[in-house]
Design a protein around this motif. Structure first.
Motif, PDB file in Angstrom:
ATOM      1  N   THR A   6      -3.095  -3.290   8.292  1.00 44.27           N
ATOM      2  CA  THR A   6      -4.387  -2.739   7.889  1.00 44.27           C
ATOM      3  C   THR A   6      -4.648  -2.991   6.407  1.00 44.27           C
ATOM      4  O   THR A   6      -5.777  -3.270   5.998  1.00 44.27           O
ATOM      5  N   ALA A   7      -3.598  -2.898   5.600  1.00 45.44           N
ATOM      6  CA  ALA A   7      -3.743  -3.125   4.166  1.00 45.44           C
ATOM      7  C   ALA A   7      -3.788  -4.607   3.813  1.00 45.44           C
ATOM      8  O   ALA A   7      -4.522  -5.017   2.912  1.00 45.44           O
ATOM      9  N   LEU A   8      -3.018  -5.432   4.522  1.00 44.68           N
ATOM     10  CA  LEU A   8      -2.880  -6.833   4.141  1.00 44.68           C
ATOM     11  C   LEU A   8      -3.991  -7.721   4.683  1.00 44.68           C
ATOM     12  O   LEU A   8      -4.401  -8.677   4.012  1.00 44.68           O
ATOM     13  N   SER A 115      -4.336  -2.364  -2.348  1.00 43.18           N
ATOM     14  CA  SER A 115      -4.633  -2.193  -0.936  1.00 43.18           C
ATOM     15  C   SER A 115      -3.618  -1.283  -0.246  1.00 43.18           C
ATOM     16  O   SER A 115      -3.976  -0.470   0.618  1.00 43.18           O
ATOM     17  N   LEU A 116      -2.362  -1.398  -0.648  1.00 46.42           N
ATOM     18  CA  LEU A 116      -1.308  -0.616  -0.003  1.00 46.42           C
ATOM     19  C   LEU A 116      -1.163   0.785  -0.585  1.00 46.42           C
ATOM     20  O   LEU A 116      -0.968   1.751   0.154  1.00 46.42           O
ATOM     21  N   PHE A 117      -1.255   0.904  -1.911  1.00 46.76           N
ATOM     22  CA  PHE A 117      -0.867   2.157  -2.564  1.00 46.76           C
ATOM     23  C   PHE A 117      -1.922   2.717  -3.517  1.00 46.76           C
ATOM     24  O   PHE A 117      -1.637   3.681  -4.223  1.00 46.76           O
ATOM     25  N   GLY A 118      -3.094   2.117  -3.575  1.00 48.67           N
ATOM     26  CA  GLY A 118      -4.150   2.672  -4.413  1.00 48.67           C
ATOM     27  C   GLY A 118      -3.823   2.611  -5.891  1.00 48.67           C
ATOM     28  O   GLY A 118      -3.256   1.641  -6.393  1.00 48.67           O
ATOM     29  N   LEU A 124       1.518   0.185 -11.371  1.00 54.20           N
ATOM     30  CA  LEU A 124       2.855  -0.404 -11.411  1.00 54.20           C
ATOM     31  C   LEU A 124       2.805  -1.925 -11.545  1.00 54.20           C
ATOM     32  O   LEU A 124       3.555  -2.515 -12.335  1.00 54.20           O
ATOM     33  N   VAL A 125       1.927  -2.574 -10.786  1.00 57.77           N
ATOM     34  CA  VAL A 125       1.826  -4.035 -10.888  1.00 57.77           C
ATOM     35  C   VAL A 125       1.287  -4.436 -12.261  1.00 57.77           C
ATOM     36  O   VAL A 125       1.759  -5.396 -12.875  1.00 57.77           O
ATOM     37  N   ALA A 126       0.307  -3.687 -12.760  1.00 58.96           N
ATOM     38  CA  ALA A 126      -0.248  -4.000 -14.083  1.00 58.96           C
ATOM     39  C   ALA A 126       0.826  -3.915 -15.161  1.00 58.96           C
ATOM     40  O   ALA A 126       0.880  -4.760 -16.063  1.00 58.96           O
ATOM     41  N   LEU A 127       1.704  -2.924 -15.072  1.00 57.65           N
ATOM     42  CA  LEU A 127       2.775  -2.788 -16.057  1.00 57.65           C
ATOM     43  C   LEU A 127       3.743  -3.965 -16.001  1.00 57.65           C
ATOM     44  O   LEU A 127       4.187  -4.476 -17.037  1.00 57.65           O
ATOM     45  N   ILE A 128       4.069  -4.409 -14.790  1.00 55.67           N
ATOM     46  CA  ILE A 128       4.955  -5.572 -14.669  1.00 55.67           C
ATOM     47  C   ILE A 128       4.288  -6.810 -15.267  1.00 55.67           C
ATOM     48  O   ILE A 128       4.931  -7.615 -15.951  1.00 55.67           O
ATOM     49  N   MET A 129       2.996  -6.962 -15.034  1.00 53.52           N
ATOM     50  CA  MET A 129       2.283  -8.120 -15.575  1.00 53.52           C
ATOM     51  C   MET A 129       2.349  -8.147 -17.098  1.00 53.52           C
ATOM     52  O   MET A 129       2.553  -9.198 -17.706  1.00 53.52           O
ATOM     53  N   ARG A 243      17.284  -1.253  -6.106  1.00 51.60           N
ATOM     54  CA  ARG A 243      18.169  -0.297  -5.433  1.00 51.60           C
ATOM     55  C   ARG A 243      19.381   0.021  -6.307  1.00 51.60           C
ATOM     56  O   ARG A 243      19.819   1.181  -6.380  1.00 51.60           O
ATOM     57  N   ALA A 244      19.933  -1.003  -6.960  1.00 51.71           N
ATOM     58  CA  ALA A 244      21.109  -0.790  -7.808  1.00 51.71           C
ATOM     59  C   ALA A 244      20.808   0.148  -8.969  1.00 51.71           C
ATOM     60  O   ALA A 244      21.691   0.884  -9.428  1.00 51.71           O
ATOM     61  N   LEU A 245      19.561   0.147  -9.436  1.00 49.62           N
ATOM     62  CA  LEU A 245      19.178   1.015 -10.552  1.00 49.62           C
ATOM     63  C   LEU A 245      18.612   2.357 -10.076  1.00 49.62           C
ATOM     64  O   LEU A 245      18.106   3.136 -10.882  1.00 49.62           O
ATOM     65  N   GLY A 246      18.676   2.612  -8.772  1.00 50.45           N
ATOM     66  CA  GLY A 246      18.276   3.905  -8.245  1.00 50.45           C
ATOM     67  C   GLY A 246      16.785   4.086  -8.045  1.00 50.45           C
ATOM     68  O   GLY A 246      16.306   5.213  -7.921  1.00 50.45           O
ATOM     69  N   ILE A 247      16.030   2.997  -7.968  1.00 50.30           N
ATOM     70  CA  ILE A 247      14.586   3.088  -7.770  1.00 50.30           C
ATOM     71  C   ILE A 247      14.299   3.207  -6.286  1.00 50.30           C
ATOM     72  O   ILE A 247      14.904   2.522  -5.458  1.00 50.30           O
ATOM     73  N   GLU A 248      13.346   4.057  -5.947  1.00 48.33           N
ATOM     74  CA  GLU A 248      13.009   4.298  -4.552  1.00 48.33           C
ATOM     75  C   GLU A 248      11.495   4.352  -4.383  1.00 48.33           C
ATOM     76  O   GLU A 248      10.734   4.311  -5.352  1.00 48.33           O
ATOM     77  N   GLY A 249      11.062   4.454  -3.124  1.00 47.38           N
ATOM     78  CA  GLY A 249       9.658   4.701  -2.828  1.00 47.38           C
ATOM     79  C   GLY A 249       8.728   3.566  -3.213  1.00 47.38           C
ATOM     80  O   GLY A 249       9.092   2.387  -3.143  1.00 47.38           O
ATOM     81  N   VAL A 250       7.537   3.936  -3.649  1.00 48.08           N
ATOM     82  CA  VAL A 250       6.509   2.945  -3.974  1.00 48.08           C
ATOM     83  C   VAL A 250       6.969   1.989  -5.076  1.00 48.08           C
ATOM     84  O   VAL A 250       6.769   0.771  -4.958  1.00 48.08           O
ATOM     85  N   PRO A 251       7.596   2.459  -6.167  1.00 51.10           N
ATOM     86  CA  PRO A 251       8.059   1.501  -7.185  1.00 51.10           C
ATOM     87  C   PRO A 251       9.003   0.442  -6.622  1.00 51.10           C
ATOM     88  O   PRO A 251       8.928  -0.726  -7.014  1.00 51.10           O
TER      89      PRO A 251
END
Length: 304
Positions: A6-8, A115-118, A124-129, A243-251
Motif C-alpha cells: 500500500t505504501a510502495l 509513504s511508509l512512516f510519515g 530520519l532520511v533527511a538527517l542521513i542525507m 542491530r549491532a548498535l541497538g537500533i530498533e523500530g522505524v530507525p
C-alpha cells in the motif's frame, strides 16, 4: 492489501508514469533535464528545510543512528575496495563499480520513508542525507582520483561544490532554525512548505524518465555483480550495523531502506567528468532502479 505494498505501489507507480511520459514524447525530450534539475536542486532543498526545521529530534537517538548510517556507507566502500584485486576490469570501470555500490538515491528513499512512516520517516532520511552527501562524494572523488582516467581533481573546488550543494544548504538552514528555535513568518514558512511538497512528485517522475534500458547492455555481467552488491548485500550491511548498535523500530527500517536504495544519477555525471566508465554507470542506474522494485519489498517483508 499488504501495508508495505500500500505504501510502495504509489511511489513506484509515479516512477512508472514518468517512464510512460518520456516514452510517449508528451513532453519534449530536452525538457527532462531541466525538470530533473528543478526537482533536485530547486525544490528538494525546500523539502529538506521544512522537514528538518519542523522536526522533533528529542525522541531520536541521534548520535547512534547517524553513526550507524555513516558506518554503513563506509562499510560498503570498504567491501568494494576489498574485492578490487579479484576483478579483472579496467581501473576506470572499477571507479564506476565503486560509485554503483557506494552511492544511494536519497530522495527516492525519502519518498518511500514518507509513504511508509510519515513525518518520522521524512526526518530520519533527511538527517542521513545531510551527513552522507559530503562523505559519499569525498569517497567517490578519491577513488576516481586514484583510478580514473581524468585529470587530478582540485580538492578545494570539490570541497566548495559539496559545501555549496543546495541540499546541504537547505538542510543546514533547517537545522539552524530548529536548534535555534528561530520563528519564521507564517507566509514564508507556508511558501517553503508548498515548494517542498512539489519536489517529490517531480523527483519520482524524473527517476522514471531517466530509465534507459539500452544502457543496461554495457558490461551486463559486471552490472549483475554491482546490482547484487548494492541491492542484496547493502541492506544487510546497514541493517546489521544498526542491530549491532541497538537500533530498533522505524530507525532500523530506515537504515535498511538506505542500504537497499538504487544508485544515483550523480554517478553518471561524475564518471563523465573524472574519467570513469560512464556507459556502465548509466546501465547501473537503470538496472538498480528497476530491480529495487523487487528487492525493497522483499527486504521490508523479511526484515523491516
Amino acid at each position: 492489501m499488504n501495508p508495505i505494498l500500500t505504501a510502495l505501489v504509489p511511489v513506484f507507480g509515479v516512477i512508472f508514469v514518468g517512464w510512460l511520459l518520456r516514452r510517449s514524447h508528451l513532453l519534449p525530450e530536452a525538457s527532462w533535464g531541466p525538470i530533473s534539475r528543478l526537482a533536485y536542486l530547486g525544490l528538494s532543498p525546500a523539502l529538506l528545510f521544512s522537514s528538518i526545521s519542523h522536526a522533533d529530534l528529542s525522541d531520536i537517538q541521534l548520535g547512534t543512528f547517524m553513526a550507524a548510517a555513516m558506518l554503513g556507507f563506509l562499510g560498503m566502500a570498504a567491501l568494494t575496495l576489498a574485492i578490487k584485486p579479484f576483478l579483472k576490469i579496467p581501473d576506470p570501470t572499477f571507479t564506476s563499480l565503486f560509485q554503483a555500490t557506494s552511492r544511494w538515491n536519497g530522495l527516492l528513499i525519502l519518498a518511500l520513508g514518507i509513504s511508509l512512516f510519515g513525518d518520522e520517516g521524512e526526518i530520519l532520511v533527511a538527517l542521513i542525507m545531510v551527513a552522507s552527501i559530503p562523505l559519499v562524494n569525498m569517497e567517490c572523488v578519491a577513488v576516481l582520483a586514484v583510478w580514473g582516467d581524468g585529470a587530478a581533481p582540485k580538492w578545494n573546488s570539490i570541497l566548495y561544490r559539496i559545501l555549496t550543494n543546495p541540499l546541504i544548504l537547505g538542510s543546514a538552514a533547517g537545522g539552524i532554525v530548529n536548534l535555534g528555535n528561530i520563528p519564521l513568518p507564517d507566509m514564508l514558512g507556508l511558501t517553503i512548505d508548498l515548494l517542498g511538497q512539489a519536489a517529490l512528485p517531480l523527483i519520482l517522475l524524473s527517476v522514471g524518465a531517466g530509465l534507459n534500458f539500452t544502457a543496461m547492455k554495457a558490461r551486463p555481467r559486471l552490472l549483475g555483480l554491482s546490482v547484487f552488491i548494492k541491492l542484496m548485500i547493502g541492506p544487510l550491511v546497514f541493517y546489521g550495523i544498526g542491530r549491532a548498535l541497538g537500533i530498533e523500530g522505524v530507525p532500523l527500517t530506515i537504515l535498511l531502506l538506505t542500504g537497499a536504495s538504487p544508485g544515483a544519477a550523480s554517478a553518471y555525471v561524475l564518471a563523465q567528468q573524472m574519467g570513469g566508465d560512464a556507459p556502465y554507470s548509466a546501465g547501473d542506474i537503470t538496472a538498480s532502479a528497476l530491480f529495487c522494485f523487487i528487492t525493497i519489498p522483499f527486504w521490508l517483508a523479511v526484515l523491516g
